[in-house]
Design an enzyme around this catalytic site. Structure first.
Site, mmCIF file in Angstrom:
data_model
loop_
_atom_site.group_PDB
_atom_site.id
_atom_site.type_symbol
_atom_site.label_atom_id
_atom_site.label_comp_id
_atom_site.label_asym_id
_atom_site.label_seq_id
_atom_site.Cartn_x
_atom_site.Cartn_y
_atom_site.Cartn_z
ATOM 1 N N ASP A 9 57.091 98.980 32.713
ATOM 2 C CA ASP A 9 58.502 98.583 32.622
ATOM 3 C C ASP A 9 58.712 97.828 31.308
ATOM 4 O O ASP A 9 57.834 97.831 30.432
ATOM 5 C CB ASP A 9 58.949 97.811 33.872
ATOM 6 C CG ASP A 9 58.369 96.391 33.948
ATOM 7 O OD1 ASP A 9 57.610 95.988 33.037
ATOM 8 O OD2 ASP A 9 58.674 95.692 34.932
ATOM 9 N N HIS A 10 59.860 97.172 31.190
ATOM 10 C CA HIS A 10 60.225 96.516 29.918
ATOM 11 C C HIS A 10 59.301 95.356 29.546
ATOM 12 O O HIS A 10 59.244 94.979 28.381
ATOM 13 C CB HIS A 10 61.667 96.008 30.012
ATOM 14 C CG HIS A 10 61.909 95.137 31.196
ATOM 15 N ND1 HIS A 10 62.045 95.654 32.474
ATOM 16 C CD2 HIS A 10 61.989 93.786 31.333
ATOM 17 C CE1 HIS A 10 62.225 94.654 33.322
ATOM 18 N NE2 HIS A 10 62.193 93.515 32.668
ATOM 19 N N CYS A 66 53.392 96.337 34.853
ATOM 20 C CA CYS A 66 54.698 95.671 34.863
ATOM 21 C C CYS A 66 54.422 94.188 34.589
ATOM 22 O O CYS A 66 53.378 93.866 34.012
ATOM 23 C CB CYS A 66 55.473 95.925 36.162
ATOM 24 S SG CYS A 66 54.735 95.269 37.666
ATOM 25 N N THR A 68 53.712 91.665 36.649
ATOM 26 C CA THR A 68 52.558 91.202 37.423
ATOM 27 C C THR A 68 51.594 92.334 37.806
ATOM 28 O O THR A 68 50.482 92.066 38.254
ATOM 29 C CB THR A 68 53.039 90.580 38.750
ATOM 30 O OG1 THR A 68 53.810 91.583 39.451
ATOM 31 C CG2 THR A 68 53.888 89.347 38.512
ATOM 32 N N VAL A 70 52.301 94.038 40.344
ATOM 33 C CA VAL A 70 52.499 94.126 41.793
ATOM 34 C C VAL A 70 53.563 95.168 42.162
ATOM 35 O O VAL A 70 53.306 96.100 42.930
ATOM 36 C CB VAL A 70 52.865 92.740 42.379
ATOM 37 C CG1 VAL A 70 53.237 92.868 43.851
ATOM 38 C CG2 VAL A 70 51.706 91.778 42.226
ATOM 39 N N HIS A 99 34.026 101.559 45.161
ATOM 40 C CA HIS A 99 34.134 101.445 46.614
ATOM 41 C C HIS A 99 35.422 102.052 47.177
ATOM 42 O O HIS A 99 35.419 102.588 48.280
ATOM 43 C CB HIS A 99 34.080 99.977 47.054
ATOM 44 C CG HIS A 99 32.717 99.368 46.899
ATOM 45 N ND1 HIS A 99 32.375 98.150 47.436
ATOM 46 C CD2 HIS A 99 31.603 99.821 46.252
ATOM 47 C CE1 HIS A 99 31.113 97.877 47.146
ATOM 48 N NE2 HIS A 99 30.626 98.857 46.416
ATOM 49 N N ASN A 100 36.528 101.915 46.450
ATOM 50 C CA ASN A 100 37.830 102.335 46.985
ATOM 51 C C ASN A 100 38.343 103.629 46.372
ATOM 52 O O ASN A 100 39.401 104.118 46.770
ATOM 53 C CB ASN A 100 38.882 101.231 46.772
ATOM 54 C CG ASN A 100 38.358 99.854 47.123
ATOM 55 O OD1 ASN A 100 38.228 98.993 46.241
ATOM 56 N ND2 ASN A 100 38.006 99.637 48.373
ATOM 57 N N HIS A 134 31.382 104.271 51.770
ATOM 58 C CA HIS A 134 32.691 103.999 51.165
ATOM 59 C C HIS A 134 33.655 105.167 51.393
ATOM 60 O O HIS A 134 34.856 104.973 51.544
ATOM 61 C CB HIS A 134 32.548 103.701 49.674
ATOM 62 C CG HIS A 134 31.615 102.564 49.412
ATOM 63 N ND1 HIS A 134 31.863 101.286 49.858
ATOM 64 C CD2 HIS A 134 30.413 102.517 48.780
ATOM 65 C CE1 HIS A 134 30.864 100.496 49.503
ATOM 66 N NE2 HIS A 134 29.975 101.222 48.857
ATOM 67 N N ARG A 137 35.344 104.816 54.730
ATOM 68 C CA ARG A 137 36.411 103.801 54.743
ATOM 69 C C ARG A 137 37.642 104.287 53.977
ATOM 70 O O ARG A 137 38.779 104.043 54.398
ATOM 71 C CB ARG A 137 35.880 102.493 54.158
ATOM 72 C CG ARG A 137 34.817 101.887 55.047
ATOM 73 C CD ARG A 137 33.969 100.885 54.326
ATOM 74 N NE ARG A 137 32.880 100.426 55.189
ATOM 75 C CZ ARG A 137 31.833 99.747 54.742
ATOM 76 N NH1 ARG A 137 31.733 99.436 53.475
ATOM 77 N NH2 ARG A 137 30.884 99.376 55.584
HETATM 78 C C1 RB5 Z 1 60.487 92.321 35.974
HETATM 79 O O1 RB5 Z 1 61.204 91.167 35.742
HETATM 80 C C2 RB5 Z 1 59.382 92.061 36.991
HETATM 81 O O2 RB5 Z 1 59.933 91.838 38.240
HETATM 82 C C3 RB5 Z 1 58.406 93.211 37.021
HETATM 83 O O3 RB5 Z 1 57.895 93.425 35.766
HETATM 84 C C4 RB5 Z 1 57.205 93.051 37.933
HETATM 85 O O4 RB5 Z 1 56.527 91.871 37.683
HETATM 86 C C5 RB5 Z 1 57.448 93.277 39.357
HETATM 87 O O5 RB5 Z 1 56.561 93.251 40.204
#
Ligand code: RB5
Length: 158
Positions: A9-10, A66, A68, A70, A99-100, A134, A137
């Site tokens: 992403d940005h 991105c 994080t 996440v 393993h995964n 593995h 699983r």
């Molecule tokens: C963008 O602001 C942020 O939410 C995204 O890059 C990411 O961290 C989301 O999980």
């Protein structure tokens, strides 16, 4: 793994650009499936794009970045067949393959620096799935997708 897709992403335009150059120098073919603009970009779009390329076999693996790692990994993991792992250090990245059998690696451009990202990617690309216990699983994880489909079919009567 010779052909990779990378999405972002940005928050991760510069890290993505540096990683593409780094991987191309090492002989990898890298498809850029992310944004190159600093304008706000919804991470599920590139997470989904890369995930589809991986499950279709168009590429051998994927990298997602991105802020994080996440959100973009959550999006990718919604695609059947994807095992996307968020890693902020090389040890987890290596084990996620051994393993995964991870087929996408993710990390956060606001969490780690580019040099750490390169180490993570190197460890992940060099590691091999160890199979054996593995595999059992990993099969169990992937069976959850099928269970969800069965449940949906029961509920709708289809
Ligand atoms: C963008 O602001 C942020 O939410 C995204 O890059 C990411 O961290 C989301 O999980």
């Amino acid at each position: 793994m010779k052909k990779l897709a990378i999405g972002n992403d940005h928050t991760a335009v510069e890290m993505k650009r540096e990683l593409i150059a780094y991987l191309q120098d090492k002989g990898y073919q890298v498809i850029n499936a992310g944004t190159d603009s600093p304008e706000s970009f919804a991470y599920p779009v590139s997470g989904y794009r890369v995930a589809k390329m991986v499950v279709s076999g168009e590429v051998d693996g994927g990298i997602l970045i991105c802020g994080t790692g996440v959100g973009i990994s959550l999006a990718a993991n919604k695609v059947d067949g994807i095992r996307c792992c968020v890693c902020s250090e090389p040890y987890s990245a290596k084990l996620s393959k051994q393993h995964n059998n991870s087929n996408i690696i993710a990390f956060g451009a606001r969490v780690i620096g580019t040099e750490m990202a390169k180490m993570i990617v190197d460890e992940w690309l060099q590691a091999e799935f160890q199979g054996g216990r593995h595999q059992i699983r990993v099969d169990m994880i992937m069976e959850i997708e099928q269970t969800q489909k069965l449940k949906a079919a029961e509920e709708t009567g289809v």
